[in-house]
Write a protein that holds these residues in place. Structure first.
Motif, PDB file in Angstrom:
ATOM      1  N   PRO A   1      53.313  53.503  45.836  1.00  0.00           N
ATOM      2  CA  PRO A   1      53.001  52.070  45.919  1.00  0.00           C
ATOM      3  C   PRO A   1      52.153  51.619  44.737  1.00  0.00           C
ATOM      4  O   PRO A   1      51.323  52.375  44.220  1.00  0.00           O
ATOM      5  CB  PRO A   1      52.217  51.972  47.233  1.00  0.00           C
ATOM      6  CG  PRO A   1      52.687  53.136  48.056  1.00  0.00           C
ATOM      7  CD  PRO A   1      52.927  54.244  47.045  1.00  0.00           C
ATOM      8  N   THR A   2      52.358  50.389  44.334  1.00  0.00           N
ATOM      9  CA  THR A   2      51.707  49.895  43.121  1.00  0.00           C
ATOM     10  C   THR A   2      50.186  49.930  43.217  1.00  0.00           C
ATOM     11  O   THR A   2      49.510  50.249  42.235  1.00  0.00           O
ATOM     12  CB  THR A   2      52.169  48.465  42.803  1.00  0.00           C
ATOM     13  OG1 THR A   2      51.996  47.646  43.973  1.00  0.00           O
ATOM     14  CG2 THR A   2      53.621  48.449  42.394  1.00  0.00           C
ATOM     15  N   HIS A   3      49.625  49.589  44.389  1.00  0.00           N
ATOM     16  CA  HIS A   3      48.168  49.563  44.479  1.00  0.00           C
ATOM     17  C   HIS A   3      47.591  50.967  44.292  1.00  0.00           C
ATOM     18  O   HIS A   3      46.504  51.138  43.722  1.00  0.00           O
ATOM     19  CB  HIS A   3      47.711  48.969  45.824  1.00  0.00           C
ATOM     20  CG  HIS A   3      47.922  49.845  47.012  1.00  0.00           C
ATOM     21  ND1 HIS A   3      49.149  49.959  47.643  1.00  0.00           N
ATOM     22  CD2 HIS A   3      47.075  50.665  47.676  1.00  0.00           C
ATOM     23  CE1 HIS A   3      49.037  50.803  48.658  1.00  0.00           C
ATOM     24  NE2 HIS A   3      47.799  51.251  48.699  1.00  0.00           N
TER      25      HIS A   3
ATOM     26  N   GLN B   1      42.859  43.344  33.188  1.00  0.00           N
ATOM     27  CA  GLN B   1      43.896  43.560  34.188  1.00  0.00           C
ATOM     28  C   GLN B   1      45.292  43.558  33.573  1.00  0.00           C
ATOM     29  O   GLN B   1      46.188  44.247  34.065  1.00  0.00           O
ATOM     30  CB  GLN B   1      43.771  42.510  35.291  1.00  0.00           C
ATOM     31  CG  GLN B   1      42.486  42.665  36.092  1.00  0.00           C
ATOM     32  CD  GLN B   1      42.360  41.672  37.226  1.00  0.00           C
ATOM     33  OE1 GLN B   1      43.282  40.908  37.510  1.00  0.00           O
ATOM     34  NE2 GLN B   1      41.211  41.677  37.883  1.00  0.00           N
ATOM     35  N   GLU B   2      45.478  42.826  32.497  1.00  0.00           N
ATOM     36  CA  GLU B   2      46.773  42.838  31.817  1.00  0.00           C
ATOM     37  C   GLU B   2      47.040  44.225  31.233  1.00  0.00           C
ATOM     38  O   GLU B   2      48.167  44.740  31.287  1.00  0.00           O
ATOM     39  CB  GLU B   2      46.797  41.788  30.704  1.00  0.00           C
ATOM     40  CG  GLU B   2      48.171  41.540  30.108  1.00  0.00           C
ATOM     41  CD  GLU B   2      49.104  40.830  31.074  1.00  0.00           C
ATOM     42  OE1 GLU B   2      50.276  41.252  31.151  1.00  0.00           O
ATOM     43  OE2 GLU B   2      48.673  39.884  31.756  1.00  0.00           O
ATOM     44  N   GLU B   3      46.014  44.841  30.689  1.00  0.00           N
ATOM     45  CA  GLU B   3      46.152  46.179  30.120  1.00  0.00           C
ATOM     46  C   GLU B   3      46.390  47.220  31.206  1.00  0.00           C
ATOM     47  O   GLU B   3      47.215  48.127  31.055  1.00  0.00           O
ATOM     48  CB  GLU B   3      44.908  46.519  29.300  1.00  0.00           C
ATOM     49  CG  GLU B   3      44.776  45.660  28.049  1.00  0.00           C
ATOM     50  CD  GLU B   3      43.358  45.620  27.510  1.00  0.00           C
ATOM     51  OE1 GLU B   3      43.210  45.651  26.280  1.00  0.00           O
ATOM     52  OE2 GLU B   3      42.407  45.563  28.306  1.00  0.00           O
ATOM     53  N   LEU B   4      45.696  47.083  32.326  1.00  0.00           N
ATOM     54  CA  LEU B   4      45.937  47.997  33.448  1.00  0.00           C
ATOM     55  C   LEU B   4      47.351  47.828  33.989  1.00  0.00           C
ATOM     56  O   LEU B   4      47.992  48.799  34.411  1.00  0.00           O
ATOM     57  CB  LEU B   4      44.914  47.747  34.563  1.00  0.00           C
ATOM     58  CG  LEU B   4      43.508  48.304  34.315  1.00  0.00           C
ATOM     59  CD1 LEU B   4      42.559  47.848  35.417  1.00  0.00           C
ATOM     60  CD2 LEU B   4      43.537  49.825  34.251  1.00  0.00           C
ATOM     61  N   ALA B   5      47.852  46.613  33.967  1.00  0.00           N
ATOM     62  CA  ALA B   5      49.229  46.367  34.409  1.00  0.00           C
ATOM     63  C   ALA B   5      50.208  47.097  33.496  1.00  0.00           C
ATOM     64  O   ALA B   5      51.197  47.690  33.965  1.00  0.00           O
ATOM     65  CB  ALA B   5      49.521  44.872  34.421  1.00  0.00           C
TER      66      ALA B   5
ATOM     67  N   ARG C   1      50.112  41.757  36.259  1.00  0.00           N
ATOM     68  CA  ARG C   1      48.686  41.460  36.323  1.00  0.00           C
ATOM     69  C   ARG C   1      48.287  41.002  37.722  1.00  0.00           C
ATOM     70  O   ARG C   1      47.222  41.360  38.226  1.00  0.00           O
ATOM     71  CB  ARG C   1      48.324  40.381  35.294  1.00  0.00           C
ATOM     72  CG  ARG C   1      46.835  40.071  35.235  1.00  0.00           C
ATOM     73  CD  ARG C   1      46.536  38.887  34.340  1.00  0.00           C
ATOM     74  NE  ARG C   1      45.113  38.625  34.278  1.00  0.00           N
ATOM     75  CZ  ARG C   1      44.418  38.022  35.253  1.00  0.00           C
ATOM     76  NH1 ARG C   1      45.025  37.642  36.361  1.00  0.00           N
ATOM     77  NH2 ARG C   1      43.112  37.827  35.105  1.00  0.00           N
ATOM     78  N   ALA C   2      49.150  40.209  38.369  1.00  0.00           N
ATOM     79  CA  ALA C   2      48.842  39.714  39.719  1.00  0.00           C
ATOM     80  C   ALA C   2      48.703  40.870  40.696  1.00  0.00           C
ATOM     81  O   ALA C   2      47.818  40.864  41.566  1.00  0.00           O
ATOM     82  CB  ALA C   2      49.931  38.750  40.179  1.00  0.00           C
ATOM     83  N   THR C   3      49.575  41.877  40.561  1.00  0.00           N
ATOM     84  CA  THR C   3      49.504  43.036  41.453  1.00  0.00           C
ATOM     85  C   THR C   3      48.239  43.841  41.199  1.00  0.00           C
ATOM     86  O   THR C   3      47.583  44.299  42.142  1.00  0.00           O
ATOM     87  CB  THR C   3      50.742  43.923  41.256  1.00  0.00           C
ATOM     88  OG1 THR C   3      51.919  43.166  41.566  1.00  0.00           O
ATOM     89  CG2 THR C   3      50.687  45.146  42.160  1.00  0.00           C
TER      90      THR C   3
ATOM     91  N   LEU D   1      42.809  45.646  42.794  1.00  0.00           N
ATOM     92  CA  LEU D   1      41.389  45.773  42.480  1.00  0.00           C
ATOM     93  C   LEU D   1      40.524  44.976  43.452  1.00  0.00           C
ATOM     94  O   LEU D   1      39.421  45.408  43.811  1.00  0.00           O
ATOM     95  CB  LEU D   1      41.124  45.322  41.043  1.00  0.00           C
ATOM     96  CG  LEU D   1      41.714  46.216  39.945  1.00  0.00           C
ATOM     97  CD1 LEU D   1      41.410  45.636  38.571  1.00  0.00           C
ATOM     98  CD2 LEU D   1      41.170  47.643  40.042  1.00  0.00           C
ATOM     99  N   ARG D   2      41.027  43.829  43.894  1.00  0.00           N
ATOM    100  CA  ARG D   2      40.278  43.042  44.874  1.00  0.00           C
ATOM    101  C   ARG D   2      40.180  43.787  46.206  1.00  0.00           C
ATOM    102  O   ARG D   2      39.153  43.719  46.900  1.00  0.00           O
ATOM    103  CB  ARG D   2      40.934  41.676  45.073  1.00  0.00           C
ATOM    104  CG  ARG D   2      40.855  40.750  43.860  1.00  0.00           C
ATOM    105  CD  ARG D   2      39.429  40.417  43.487  1.00  0.00           C
ATOM    106  NE  ARG D   2      39.378  39.594  42.267  1.00  0.00           N
ATOM    107  CZ  ARG D   2      38.251  39.296  41.628  1.00  0.00           C
ATOM    108  NH1 ARG D   2      37.087  39.769  42.074  1.00  0.00           N
ATOM    109  NH2 ARG D   2      38.274  38.549  40.536  1.00  0.00           N
ATOM    110  N   GLU D   3      41.245  44.514  46.565  1.00  0.00           N
ATOM    111  CA  GLU D   3      41.197  45.326  47.780  1.00  0.00           C
ATOM    112  C   GLU D   3      40.102  46.391  47.669  1.00  0.00           C
ATOM    113  O   GLU D   3      39.329  46.603  48.613  1.00  0.00           O
ATOM    114  CB  GLU D   3      42.547  46.025  47.993  1.00  0.00           C
ATOM    115  CG  GLU D   3      43.684  45.122  48.443  1.00  0.00           C
ATOM    116  CD  GLU D   3      44.992  45.889  48.543  1.00  0.00           C
ATOM    117  OE1 GLU D   3      44.972  47.132  48.357  1.00  0.00           O
ATOM    118  OE2 GLU D   3      46.029  45.262  48.812  1.00  0.00           O
TER     119      GLU D   3
END
Length: 216
Positions: free
Chosen positions: A140-142, A169-173, A180-182, A187-189
């Motif tokens: 899973p992506t998270h 977050q763009e770089e982590l994506a 980036r949204a994912t 990260l918010r979780e």
């Protein structure tokens, strides 16, 4: 010391190092572009570099990530068609040591272990790509995002003395093959669970063991 240098005798190592060129890169700086003529191999001495390529629909795909000790551009040493198959750029400030093809060929002639080095690099590359495909298909992506944060922290790459991993977050994506949204949701979780702290363009792990468990 990099494995390539370990294969050489002291005189060979000194000779090679005299013929190499050290290049330093800032953040988001291109090392070479897809389609360029390749005439050199890069050994990563520090930093984080990413290989990206465009598919037939114009989407940019992340093919590989190179950390300290990694090698990229090795196909330029052995392929008849030495066109670069991807664009490699720095994700964080970094440094590589460049070995030109002519110098590498001279080493191959005098030291047969260099071919073993090339075989190992290509085998490692194949294993990495297989692992990445399996992770993209079945993880899973998270979880991929959380695991990447832990990996970056382990390696100390892009992490300052303040404990922050200075990657947006763009770089982590890009590193995790998602959007980036994912990444933001993942990260918010983790932030809500008290595992990480977030600020613009950076992440800091608060509960390492908890984040590792969260990523399983």
């Amino acid at each position: 010391m990099h494995i390539l240098l370990e294969l050489l005798t002291e005189p060979e190592r000194a000779d090679l190092l005299r013929s190499t060129v050290v290049r330093r890169y800032g953040r988001d700086e291109v090392v070479f572009h897809e389609g360029d003529i390749g005439d050199a191999l890069h050994i990563v001495e520090r930093g984080l570099f990413v290989a990206r390529s465009s598919n037939t629909t114009g989407h940019v795909l992340t093919l590989n990530v190179f950390r300290a000790g990694s090698v990229f551009g090795e196909l330029a040493m052995i392929a008849d068609n030495n066109i670069r198959s991807a664009t490699v750029s720095s994700v964080s400030p970094g440094q590589t040591r460049i070995i030109r093809r002519a110098d590498f060929e001279r080493l191959r002639t005098s030291n047969p272990q260099i071919d073993r080095f090339l075989v190992k690099v290509l085998a490692d590359r194949n294993r990495q790509l297989t692992s990445q495909v399996m992770e993209l298909m079945f993880t899973p992506t998270h979880q991929r995002v959380h695991r990447e944060v832990v990996r970056l922290d382990d390696l100390g790459i892009a992490t300052g003395d303040d404990g922050w991993i200075h990657l947006g977050q763009e770089e982590l994506a890009t590193l995790t093959g998602t959007t980036r949204a994912t990444v933001n949701r993942a990260l918010r979780e983790a932030e809500k669970a008290g595992l990480v702290e977030l600020r613009r363009g950076a992440t800091r792990i608060i509960d390492r063991k908890g984040l590792i468990a969260f990523a399983k």
